[in-house]
Write a protein that holds these residues in place. Structure first.
Motif, mmCIF file in Angstrom:
data_model
loop_
_atom_site.group_PDB
_atom_site.id
_atom_site.type_symbol
_atom_site.label_atom_id
_atom_site.label_comp_id
_atom_site.label_asym_id
_atom_site.label_seq_id
_atom_site.Cartn_x
_atom_site.Cartn_y
_atom_site.Cartn_z
ATOM 1 N N TRP A 258 0.842 -1.204 0.000
ATOM 2 C CA TRP A 258 0.000 0.000 0.000
ATOM 3 C C TRP A 258 0.877 1.254 0.000
ATOM 4 O O TRP A 258 0.626 2.203 -0.751
ATOM 5 N N VAL A 259 1.924 1.270 0.840
ATOM 6 C CA VAL A 259 2.824 2.429 0.906
ATOM 7 C C VAL A 259 3.550 2.623 -0.425
ATOM 8 O O VAL A 259 3.764 3.758 -0.867
ATOM 9 N N GLU A 260 3.934 1.518 -1.059
ATOM 10 C CA GLU A 260 4.575 1.620 -2.372
ATOM 11 C C GLU A 260 3.702 2.397 -3.348
ATOM 12 O O GLU A 260 4.176 3.337 -4.018
ATOM 13 N N LYS A 261 2.434 2.032 -3.436
ATOM 14 C CA LYS A 261 1.533 2.715 -4.370
ATOM 15 C C LYS A 261 1.361 4.182 -3.984
ATOM 16 O O LYS A 261 1.297 5.052 -4.859
ATOM 17 N N TYR A 262 1.299 4.442 -2.672
ATOM 18 C CA TYR A 262 1.127 5.821 -2.208
ATOM 19 C C TYR A 262 2.331 6.674 -2.620
ATOM 20 O O TYR A 262 2.178 7.777 -3.148
ATOM 21 N N ILE A 263 3.540 6.158 -2.396
ATOM 22 C CA ILE A 263 4.753 6.921 -2.725
ATOM 23 C C ILE A 263 4.896 7.101 -4.227
ATOM 24 O O ILE A 263 5.333 8.152 -4.703
ATOM 25 N N GLN A 264 4.528 6.074 -4.985
ATOM 26 C CA GLN A 264 4.599 6.195 -6.447
ATOM 27 C C GLN A 264 3.776 7.375 -6.948
ATOM 28 O O GLN A 264 4.145 8.043 -7.917
ATOM 29 N N ASN A 265 2.644 7.641 -6.308
ATOM 30 C CA ASN A 265 1.752 8.726 -6.717
ATOM 31 C C ASN A 265 1.959 10.005 -5.904
ATOM 32 O O ASN A 265 1.236 10.980 -6.103
ATOM 33 N N TYR A 266 2.945 10.005 -4.998
ATOM 34 C CA TYR A 266 3.168 11.161 -4.124
ATOM 35 C C TYR A 266 3.759 12.309 -4.943
ATOM 36 O O TYR A 266 4.719 12.124 -5.702
ATOM 37 N N GLU A 267 3.191 13.485 -4.790
ATOM 38 C CA GLU A 267 3.610 14.625 -5.615
ATOM 39 C C GLU A 267 4.921 15.245 -5.150
ATOM 40 O O GLU A 267 5.637 15.862 -5.933
ATOM 41 N N GLY A 268 5.240 15.124 -3.859
ATOM 42 C CA GLY A 268 6.466 15.714 -3.332
ATOM 43 C C GLY A 268 7.679 14.821 -3.569
ATOM 44 O O GLY A 268 7.588 13.746 -4.160
ATOM 45 N N ALA A 269 8.835 15.304 -3.100
ATOM 46 C CA ALA A 269 10.067 14.515 -3.174
ATOM 47 C C ALA A 269 10.121 13.545 -1.998
ATOM 48 O O ALA A 269 9.529 13.794 -0.947
ATOM 49 N N VAL A 270 10.831 12.439 -2.176
ATOM 50 C CA VAL A 270 10.933 11.404 -1.139
ATOM 51 C C VAL A 270 12.381 10.933 -1.055
ATOM 52 O O VAL A 270 13.031 10.724 -2.080
ATOM 53 N N ILE A 271 12.884 10.792 0.180
ATOM 54 C CA ILE A 271 14.163 10.114 0.416
ATOM 55 C C ILE A 271 13.876 8.932 1.328
ATOM 56 O O ILE A 271 13.310 9.096 2.411
ATOM 57 N N VAL A 272 14.266 7.729 0.882
ATOM 58 C CA VAL A 272 13.994 6.504 1.642
ATOM 59 C C VAL A 272 15.305 5.813 1.981
ATOM 60 O O VAL A 272 16.146 5.603 1.106
ATOM 61 N N VAL A 273 15.477 5.476 3.260
ATOM 62 C CA VAL A 273 16.535 4.554 3.675
ATOM 63 C C VAL A 273 15.862 3.218 3.950
ATOM 64 O O VAL A 273 14.958 3.137 4.785
#
Length: 652
Positions: free
Chosen positions: A196-211
């Protein structure tokens, strides 16, 4: 959006970052990777402003907002409901709602034009901020992260650390910062929530940094990989799989450049040594000294991959049957986990137990180990079965006053100190590190020691509950190699899909209070599950999922009545004969092609091939075609064998 230029940061005398630079663009999805201890979490804290750099600059656009999910959030406690905590994200909407409620209460006794005007303005702004739908948005995200509708009104402090972290993640997602920073988010999520989080981040309009150490999660959500290595931030314009390929190519180029430069340096140093005392050549020798001083030295390639070169063995071979759970029922009060469940485990089974949290995976492992009492049913271990159980609470059983070497000796006294040092070396402990006390180790280091201890126990049956938590990618790779070499049987609970795809030949999952089995790899299981979802199957009709079948196979055995006619049986016998013949022919062709493949491999390894014009390219083309033909034939053989097995079962 954010520009990091010539960043320097020191831990004591050690430079964690040395003139490192990175530019974060709007909408960019960055995976920050590197070995444990290289400073990934530190970089996030520097960007967030918690830590101040020792050198360099960090420039942020004026309208940038940052949301940071980190382990410190676990300490937050409150009696407020988890829905209320998540809705703290809507600060302005909450303030307006309180203002509207206060005005309406005041108007019950003091109805004035001024209050009507204030109410109208507040309601107008509230509506413009979509205030009437904020609760439904919060509920949608909370339920996507695995909370039930009933959970939403429960106080935050009644939840475990992992679930509290999900609440904090929900709050951050609802805030929608222009930069979302997530430090190991998948450690606290089960598989459905990760997807679910994967799909959310894929469509997230802002920038993302993931460790994250979850390779598949990174592959699915990032478009840029930034590697922290030797104090630098190395940029790769692609996901993690792209990074692995590109990194290998860069290393090859760097290795060649380094070797060429080292050869030139040695040649120059010999010239200087030979002619520095010769008057006619002294000037040239001095020029070479200056040339060396000005030289931009290329760093040697550091091999950050680790290989397990120790064979994990056990002395007692078990019988064919490892475990049988017979009509097992387990419940906690009104909550039922298993009802009349039955499952068998055979020698050599490599099982991954997967599924959502709360389904009873850890409970099932404890039932198998015998540490969890049953309400009904029987647990039967097979002949000569000895097991070892790894779970997160097992870290607490390590003797904190022991050093690592002493702790491993307590697990296996037959190994020499050199052999035990070799095992610790496989798990990334080298030199004098092996004498560090358990009490000073980090969570990840304790996990590696506990895993090494389990693998050294000489048990022929392993139970591993979330073994990849707190491990970096290098450590996960080591564990994969160790389990690949392990000749016994194991059941592993994990939400790391790459890890599961590498170590399992069977999948277990709990559904309808039954233990279901899929007799194949995780990739095959995922395909089967997606096909099942498309067809609307519920999976309630059998305890064991079917193996994938080729399209040509006739309907399932279960759909054929036992009193089949003689004509039907004759038809099956002919089909069985045909399938057996196809398998035999495919096997013979495979043998022939494997001989040709070995011959080509020998020719490709011969240096003379590289000196013959066009020979190398011809052989490489032949080799690629041969490999594809072999794969096709092997698939034909598998399909024919599956069909033959199905038909044999019908004829019994």
């Amino acid at each position: 959006m954010i520009s990091i230029t010539n960043l320097s940061y020191f831990l004591g005398s050690r430079a964690l970052y040395d003139n490192a630079s990175l530019h974060i663009k709007p909408g960019q999805k960055i995976g920050l990777i590197g070995l444990n201890g290289t400073g990934k979490s530190t970089l996030l804290r520097i960007i967030d402003g918690e830590y101040q750099p020792d050198g360099g600059t960090i420039s942020k656009a004026g309208d940038v907002t940052i949301g940071f999910l980190n382990q410190d959030l676990l300490s937050y406690q409150t009696h407020d409901s988890i829905l209320s905590v998540a809705m703290q994200a809507f600060e302005r909407q909450n303030a307006l709602q309180a203002q509207i409620d206060a005005i309406l209460h005041q108007m019950e006794t003091d109805y004035t034009d001024d209050l009507v005007d204030k109410l109208g303005k507040a309601q107008e702004e509230f509506e413009a901020l979509d205030g009437y739908s904020v609760q439904s948005k919060a509920e949608e995200i909370m339920e996507g992260l695995g909370f039930s509708t009933e959970d939403l009104q429960k106080p935050l402090q009644t939840f475990s650390g992992g679930w509290r972290m999900r609440v904090m993640l929900a709050k951050l997602l609802l805030q929608k910062p222009s930069l979302l920073m997530l430090d190991e988010p998948t450690n606290h999520l089960d598989l459905p929530s990760i997807q679910w989080v994967e799909k959310y981040i894929q469509n997230y309009e802002g920038a993302v940094i993931v460790v994250s150490h979850d390779r598949e999660f990174l592959d699915n959500v990032i478009d840029t990989t930034v590697e922290v290595s030797q104090g630098k931030l190395n940029y790769y314009p692609g996901n993690y799989s792209f990074y692995l390929e590109e990194k290998a190519q860069r290393n090859e180029i760097q290795k060649g450049t380094y070797e060429n430069q080292q050869a030139k340096i040695r040649q120059t140093e010999r010239f200087i040594e030979r002619f520095k005392a010769t008057a006619s050549k002294a000037k040239q020798a001095q020029s070479r000294v200056k040339q060396l001083a000005r030289m931009d030295v290329v760093d040697a390639v550091i091999d950050e991959s680790a290989r397990v070169n120790f064979k994990f063995q056990f002395t007692t071979q078990p019988g064919r049957h490892i475990l049988h759970l017979d009509d097992v029922t387990k419940a906690y009060g009104p909550k039922r986990i298993l009802t009349k469940a039955d499952i068998r485990l055979e020698r050599g089974d490599k099982v991954a137990l997967i599924g959502a949290n709360g389904k009873g995976k850890s409970t099932l492992l404890r039932i198998i180990s015998g540490s969890e009492p049953l309400n009904e049913g029987k647990r039967q271990l097979g002949h000569n079965v000895s097991f070892s159980f790894y779970a997160q609470h097992q870290l607490e059983s390590l003797n904190i006053e022991d050093n690592m070497l002493e702790e491993l000796k307590s697990a296996n006294t037959t190994k020499s100190e050199g052999e035990l040092r070799g095992v610790l070396g496989c798990f990334l402990f080298s030199g004098d590190e092996v004498f560090k006390k358990i009490k000073v180790l980090s969570g990840g280091e304790k996990s590696r020691v506990a895993l090494a201890k389990v693998l050294l126990s000489q048990a022929n049956f392993l139970l591993l509950d979330e073994p990849t938590n707190h491990l970096d990618m290098q450590s996960v790779n080591i564990l994969i190699q160790a389990l690949d070499q392990y000749e016994g049987t194991y059941v592993v609970v994990s939400h790391d899909r790459f890890f599961v795809s590498q170590i399992a030949n069977k999948i277990w999952y709990i559904e309808d209070e039954q233990i279901k089995e899929y007799p194949g790899t995780y990739d095959e299981y995922e395909l089967w599950m997606s096909e099942r979802a498309e067809s609307g199957e519920t999976g309630t009709q059998s305890k064991t999922a079917p193996a994938p079948k080729p399209a040509a196979v006739a309907p399932s055995v279960n759909s054929v009545p036992k009193n089949s006619s003689d004509a039907q049986r004759k038809e099956w016998q002919q089909a069985l004969k045909k399938a057996t013949q196809q398998a035999t022919e495919a096997e013979a062709q495979i043998g022939t092609l494997e001989v040709k493949k070995r011959k080509l491999e020998t020719e490709l390894a011969d240096p003379a091939t590289y000196g013959t014009n066009g020979a190398l390219q011809t052989r490489q083309t032949d080799y690629q075609k041969l490999t594809k033909d072999l794969e096709s034939l092997q698939q034909q053989w598998e399909n024919a064998m599956l069909e033959a097995e199905e038909l044999e079962a019908r004829l019994k």
